[in-house]
Motif scaffolding. Sequence first.
Motif, PDB file in Angstrom:
ATOM      1  N   LYS A   1      40.284  42.978  23.433  1.00  0.00           N
ATOM      2  CA  LYS A   1      41.055  43.900  22.576  1.00  0.00           C
ATOM      3  C   LYS A   1      42.537  43.929  22.943  1.00  0.00           C
ATOM      4  N   ALA A   2      42.883  43.480  24.152  1.00  0.00           N
ATOM      5  CA  ALA A   2      44.303  43.389  24.527  1.00  0.00           C
ATOM      6  C   ALA A   2      44.667  41.903  24.566  1.00  0.00           C
TER       7      ALA A   2
ATOM      8  N   SER B   1      44.945  41.989  30.918  1.00  0.00           N
ATOM      9  CA  SER B   1      44.053  43.040  30.420  1.00  0.00           C
ATOM     10  C   SER B   1      43.096  43.500  31.521  1.00  0.00           C
ATOM     11  N   GLY B   2      42.518  44.663  31.276  1.00  0.00           N
ATOM     12  CA  GLY B   2      41.485  45.178  32.173  1.00  0.00           C
ATOM     13  C   GLY B   2      42.052  45.981  33.323  1.00  0.00           C
ATOM     14  N   ALA B   3      41.152  46.437  34.175  1.00  0.00           N
ATOM     15  CA  ALA B   3      41.537  47.326  35.275  1.00  0.00           C
ATOM     16  C   ALA B   3      42.456  46.637  36.279  1.00  0.00           C
TER      17      ALA B   3
ATOM     18  N   LEU C   1      46.439  43.727  42.062  1.00  0.00           N
ATOM     19  CA  LEU C   1      45.745  44.432  43.144  1.00  0.00           C
ATOM     20  C   LEU C   1      46.326  43.976  44.472  1.00  0.00           C
TER      21      LEU C   1
ATOM     22  N   ALA D   1      44.301  44.108  47.285  1.00  0.00           N
ATOM     23  CA  ALA D   1      43.174  43.665  48.117  1.00  0.00           C
ATOM     24  C   ALA D   1      42.033  43.208  47.234  1.00  0.00           C
TER      25      ALA D   1
ATOM     26  N   ASN E   1      38.238  43.507  47.292  1.00  0.00           N
ATOM     27  CA  ASN E   1      37.407  44.438  48.058  1.00  0.00           C
ATOM     28  C   ASN E   1      36.001  43.945  48.363  1.00  0.00           C
TER      29      ASN E   1
ATOM     30  N   MET F   1      39.402  44.331  18.725  1.00  0.00           N
ATOM     31  CA  MET F   1      38.516  45.353  19.303  1.00  0.00           C
ATOM     32  C   MET F   1      37.121  45.178  18.718  1.00  0.00           C
TER      33      MET F   1
ATOM     34  N   ALA G   1      33.012  44.626  28.989  1.00  0.00           N
ATOM     35  CA  ALA G   1      34.092  45.432  28.413  1.00  0.00           C
ATOM     36  C   ALA G   1      34.579  46.572  29.307  1.00  0.00           C
TER      37      ALA G   1
ATOM     38  N   SER H   1      31.204  49.087  38.925  1.00  0.00           N
ATOM     39  CA  SER H   1      31.621  48.095  39.916  1.00  0.00           C
ATOM     40  C   SER H   1      32.270  48.668  41.168  1.00  0.00           C
TER      41      SER H   1
ATOM     42  N   PHE I   1      33.401  45.326  42.810  1.00  0.00           N
ATOM     43  CA  PHE I   1      34.859  45.264  42.661  1.00  0.00           C
ATOM     44  C   PHE I   1      35.300  44.043  41.853  1.00  0.00           C
ATOM     45  N   SER I   2      36.561  43.608  42.064  1.00  0.00           N
ATOM     46  CA  SER I   2      37.104  42.553  41.190  1.00  0.00           C
ATOM     47  C   SER I   2      36.382  41.223  41.400  1.00  0.00           C
ATOM     48  N   SER I   3      36.237  40.826  42.666  1.00  0.00           N
ATOM     49  CA  SER I   3      35.627  39.524  42.960  1.00  0.00           C
ATOM     50  C   SER I   3      34.138  39.513  42.610  1.00  0.00           C
TER      51      SER I   3
ATOM     52  N   HIS J   1      33.085  55.193  20.994  1.00  0.00           N
ATOM     53  CA  HIS J   1      32.407  54.629  22.160  1.00  0.00           C
ATOM     54  C   HIS J   1      32.359  55.633  23.302  1.00  0.00           C
TER      55      HIS J   1
HETATM   56  C1  LIG Z   1      42.764  51.787  39.898  1.00  0.00           C
HETATM   57  C2  LIG Z   1      41.824  50.709  40.297  1.00  0.00           C
HETATM   58  C3  LIG Z   1      42.000  50.067  41.498  1.00  0.00           C
HETATM   59  C4  LIG Z   1      41.158  49.049  41.885  1.00  0.00           C
HETATM   60  N1  LIG Z   1      41.407  48.428  43.059  1.00  0.00           N
HETATM   61  C5  LIG Z   1      40.681  47.355  43.403  1.00  0.00           C
HETATM   62  C6  LIG Z   1      41.034  46.616  44.568  1.00  0.00           C
HETATM   63  O1  LIG Z   1      41.957  46.949  45.290  1.00  0.00           O
HETATM   64  N2  LIG Z   1      40.307  45.513  44.839  1.00  0.00           N
HETATM   65  C7  LIG Z   1      39.271  45.087  44.063  1.00  0.00           C
HETATM   66  O2  LIG Z   1      38.666  44.060  44.367  1.00  0.00           O
HETATM   67  N3  LIG Z   1      38.915  45.792  42.951  1.00  0.00           N
HETATM   68  C8  LIG Z   1      39.598  46.901  42.598  1.00  0.00           C
HETATM   69  N4  LIG Z   1      39.278  47.606  41.470  1.00  0.00           N
HETATM   70  C9  LIG Z   1      38.050  47.259  40.733  1.00  0.00           C
HETATM   71  C10 LIG Z   1      38.228  46.160  39.698  1.00  0.00           C
HETATM   72  O3  LIG Z   1      39.406  46.334  39.016  1.00  0.00           O
HETATM   73  C11 LIG Z   1      37.019  46.196  38.762  1.00  0.00           C
HETATM   74  O4  LIG Z   1      35.865  46.111  39.555  1.00  0.00           O
HETATM   75  C12 LIG Z   1      36.985  45.048  37.773  1.00  0.00           C
HETATM   76  O5  LIG Z   1      38.182  44.975  37.049  1.00  0.00           O
HETATM   77  C13 LIG Z   1      35.807  45.234  36.812  1.00  0.00           C
HETATM   78  O6  LIG Z   1      35.757  44.112  35.980  1.00  0.00           O
HETATM   79  P1  LIG Z   1      35.262  44.217  34.446  1.00  0.00           P
HETATM   80  O7  LIG Z   1      35.442  42.881  33.849  1.00  0.00           O
HETATM   81  O8  LIG Z   1      33.946  44.868  34.398  1.00  0.00           O
HETATM   82  O9  LIG Z   1      36.277  45.229  33.762  1.00  0.00           O
HETATM   83  P2  LIG Z   1      37.808  44.974  33.410  1.00  0.00           P
HETATM   84  O10 LIG Z   1      38.422  44.037  34.380  1.00  0.00           O
HETATM   85  O11 LIG Z   1      38.433  46.302  33.248  1.00  0.00           O
HETATM   86  O12 LIG Z   1      37.762  44.214  32.020  1.00  0.00           O
HETATM   87  C14 LIG Z   1      37.269  44.806  30.826  1.00  0.00           C
HETATM   88  C15 LIG Z   1      37.937  44.098  29.661  1.00  0.00           C
HETATM   89  O13 LIG Z   1      37.283  44.432  28.438  1.00  0.00           O
HETATM   90  C16 LIG Z   1      38.276  44.652  27.428  1.00  0.00           C
HETATM   91  N5  LIG Z   1      37.656  45.503  26.406  1.00  0.00           N
HETATM   92  C17 LIG Z   1      37.264  46.785  26.555  1.00  0.00           C
HETATM   93  N6  LIG Z   1      36.699  47.220  25.413  1.00  0.00           N
HETATM   94  C18 LIG Z   1      36.738  46.200  24.534  1.00  0.00           C
HETATM   95  C19 LIG Z   1      36.316  46.052  23.184  1.00  0.00           C
HETATM   96  N7  LIG Z   1      35.703  47.045  22.536  1.00  0.00           N
HETATM   97  N8  LIG Z   1      36.525  44.884  22.561  1.00  0.00           N
HETATM   98  C20 LIG Z   1      37.146  43.843  23.216  1.00  0.00           C
HETATM   99  N9  LIG Z   1      37.578  43.932  24.500  1.00  0.00           N
HETATM  100  C21 LIG Z   1      37.360  45.091  25.149  1.00  0.00           C
HETATM  101  C22 LIG Z   1      39.401  45.307  28.189  1.00  0.00           C
HETATM  102  O14 LIG Z   1      40.613  45.244  27.506  1.00  0.00           O
HETATM  103  C23 LIG Z   1      39.393  44.497  29.484  1.00  0.00           C
HETATM  104  O15 LIG Z   1      40.183  43.355  29.407  1.00  0.00           O
HETATM  105  C24 LIG Z   1      40.087  48.657  41.057  1.00  0.00           C
HETATM  106  C25 LIG Z   1      39.900  49.304  39.836  1.00  0.00           C
HETATM  107  C26 LIG Z   1      40.755  50.325  39.463  1.00  0.00           C
HETATM  108  C27 LIG Z   1      40.541  51.006  38.158  1.00  0.00           C
END
Ligand SMILES: Cc1cc2nc3c(=O)[nH]c(=O)nc-3n(C[C@H](O)[C@H](O)[C@H](O)COP(=O)(O)OP(=O)(O)OC[C@H]3O[C@@H](n4cnc5c(N)ncnc54)[C@H](O)[C@@H]3O)c2cc1C
Length: 614
Positions: free
Chosen positions: A46-47, A52-54, A59, A61, A63, A160, A199, A374, A421-423, A550
Amino acid sequence: MSLFSRRKTVVVDSDILVIGGGMAGCGATYESRYWGRDLKIVCVEKANIERSGAVAQGLYAINCYMGMQWDENQPEDHVRYARNDLMGLVREDLGYDIARHVDSTVHKFEEWGLPIMRDPETGRYQREGKWQIMIHGESYKPIVAEAARKAATEVYNRIMVTHLLMDKSKANRVAGAVGFNVRTGDFYVFRAKAVIVCAGGASHIFKPRAVGEGMGRTWYAPWSSASAYALPILAGAKMTQMENRIVLTRFKDGYGPVGAYFLHLKTYTENGYGEEYESKWYEHTKQLVGDYIDRHPVPTCLRNHAFLEEVKAGRGPIRMVTKEAFQDPHKETVGWENFLGMTIGQAVVWASQNIDPKLINPELTTSEPYVMGSHATCSGAWASGPADYAPSEYQWGYNRMMTVDGLFGAGDTIGGTAHKFSSGSYTEGRIAAKAAVNYVNDMGNERPQVSEDDYQGLEKVIFQPLENYRVGRNEIVAGTVSPSYMMPLNGLQRLEKIMDEYVGGISTFYMTNDKLLDRGLELLGMLKEDLNQLGAEDLHQLQRAWELHHRVLASECVTQHTLFRQETRWPGYYYRGDFPKLDDTNWHCFTLSQYDQTSGEWTLEKAPVYHIVD
Ligand SMILES: Cc1cc2nc3c(=O)[nH]c(=O)nc-3n(C[C@H](O)[C@H](O)[C@H](O)COP(=O)(O)OP(=O)(O)OC[C@H]3O[C@@H](n4cnc5c(N)ncnc54)[C@H](O)[C@@H]3O)c2cc1C
C-alpha cells in the motif's frame, strides 16, 4: 464523479501473491523466486516497498540472531527465551523453525550491503544483548527491498488490499485479493494460486497517549492498520492469542527505544524519588503469577507491571538513569546514535524539552497497547507447522498455511511466535514462500476460480465511501459535520475510545473485566453498523476508511479473545479485574477464534500448548 468515470479495473494473474512488502513480504518475495524460478510472483504494497513497514526509517539493531557460527546460541535457547517471556505460551515448533534459519537471513543482509557492527577484539558481530546485534541500519529497508524488487515478476506499490477473494470451485480455498490504487483510484483484482499475507501489525486500535495533532506519534508505525488480521479473519481463518496485545516501556513522548540503553549502556530505572522499585513488587507479583517472576530474564510484561504499580502508588515518574553512563563519551555517542538510526523524533523531543541525558535522567512511559505477532507478543493467525518438527495437531497442510487452503502468512501476521523481530519476520517470509511454492507446484494445472460477481460486488463496496461523501456533502450548509456520513477520523477516534475504556487501554491502567468487555462488544457492534456510512472525500480518505474497517474487525477479535481467556496471563500488558491471577490449571493453552462473515458470529476454543524443547 470524475473519479468514478475514470476508474479502470486492472486484473493481474500470478502464481504467488504477496500482500505487504515489509520485512516478511520482502523475504517471501525473494524466496518465492529462489524455489519457483518459472513462477509469476507478485508483491502488492500500500506504500512503496523502498521505505514501507515498521522498519521504514531504519533500525539500530537486528534483534534476532543466534550466532551459531560462533556457538553463541542454539535455536533451542531462543525457544526457551521466547517461551519464558510469553509466560509459557508460544508455538515452539514455529519459533524453532525461525531460529534455525534466521542466521542465514542475516548473512544475506550483510552480503547485500547492510553494515553490521563488529566487535574489534573478537571480530564477531557486535552484540547489544544476548540476541541482538548492532547495525548501521538507516538503509536497512531499501537494501532488503532491492532484493525483493529484483526477485519479483512485478511489484505493485500504492495499492491497498481490502479483501481476499475465495475460490468459487472449492470451499475454503483462497483465490486472490482485491484493492485499489491510492493514487489513481484504479480497482485491482489479483488472481493467484497462493496468497502470502505479510501486512504488518496494528497501531491505533487503542487510544494513543498523544492525541489531536500529535496522534501520529505512537510507538508502533501509525500506518500498520491491522490488515494482516482483518484479511484472514474475513476469509474465515482461525486466529490465535489475539488477547496478547503488547504494551511497551519507552522514553516518554518520543517512544525512543530503551533496549540499547539497558543492554549496551547498562543504564537502569528508578522512581521519582530516586529509589529502586522493582524488587518492592516482588512478593505482590509472585502472588499473581507464581514462579514466573523468578524466571531469567524477567518476562517483559512483569517488568511493565512493577512500573505500573509504582506509578499507581504515587511514586512516579519513572526515570532512566542516564547521567552516569553518559559521562563516558563513547556511551554518550552510542546513546544519541541509537535514536538517529531509528527514532530521530526522540532526540528532537529531548532537545525541545531541554533534556540533556548527561544532566537529566529522562522519563519513561508505558505505551498504549498494540497488536503484533513479531515482538514480545504473539497475536496472529493460527498456522500449520514444519513437517519435521511440529506435533501432528499443529500440522494440517503446508508450513505457515493458515486454516484456509492456499493462504499463508509471515511476520506480524502469524500468531504464537514472539521475538522474531525484523530478521525473524523476513525468515518466516522465506519459510512461508518455500511452502507456498510447493503448494502451487502440487496444484499442477489446476487454478482457483474467481467469480466475477464476487469482485464486482466488492468493487461497489470498496468505493462506496466516495459515493457516500459525494451525495451526503450536499446536505451540509456550513462546517464539515454531515447527517449522512461519518469521516474515517471520527470513526477511528470512536474505536480508540471504546477499546481504551472497555478493553483495557491507558485510561483504565490496562484493566478490564467481563462486564466492560461485553459492553465494549456491544459498542463495537454499533460502530461496525455505522461503517456503512463512512464518507471519503478523496482517495486518501478512502484508504483511511478501509484501514478503519480492518482495525475495527481486528479490535473485535481482540475483545472476543480477552473475554474468552478467564485469567490475567500477562500482567503489565492487561488485567482482568474479575480473574486477577494467572491460572495455569485452566489456561495453559492457546485461544483460537473464527469469524463467520455471514452471521457475524465468533467461535472461540482452546488449543493445547506443546512443549517440544525441554
Ligand atoms: C518502533 C519499532 C521498533 C522496532 N525495533 C526493532 C529493532 O530494533 N530490531 C528488530 O530486529 N526489529 C525491530 N522491530 C520489529 C520489526 O520492525 C518487525 O518485526 C517487522 O517489521 C515485522 O515485519 P512484517 O513484514 O510483519 O511487518 P512490516 O515490516 O511492518 O510490513 C508490513 C507491510 O505491509 C504493508 N501493508 C499493510 N497493510 C496493507 C494492505 N492492506 N495492503 C497492502 N500492503 C499493506 C505495509 O505498508 C508494510 O509495508 C521494531 C518495530 C517497531 C514498530
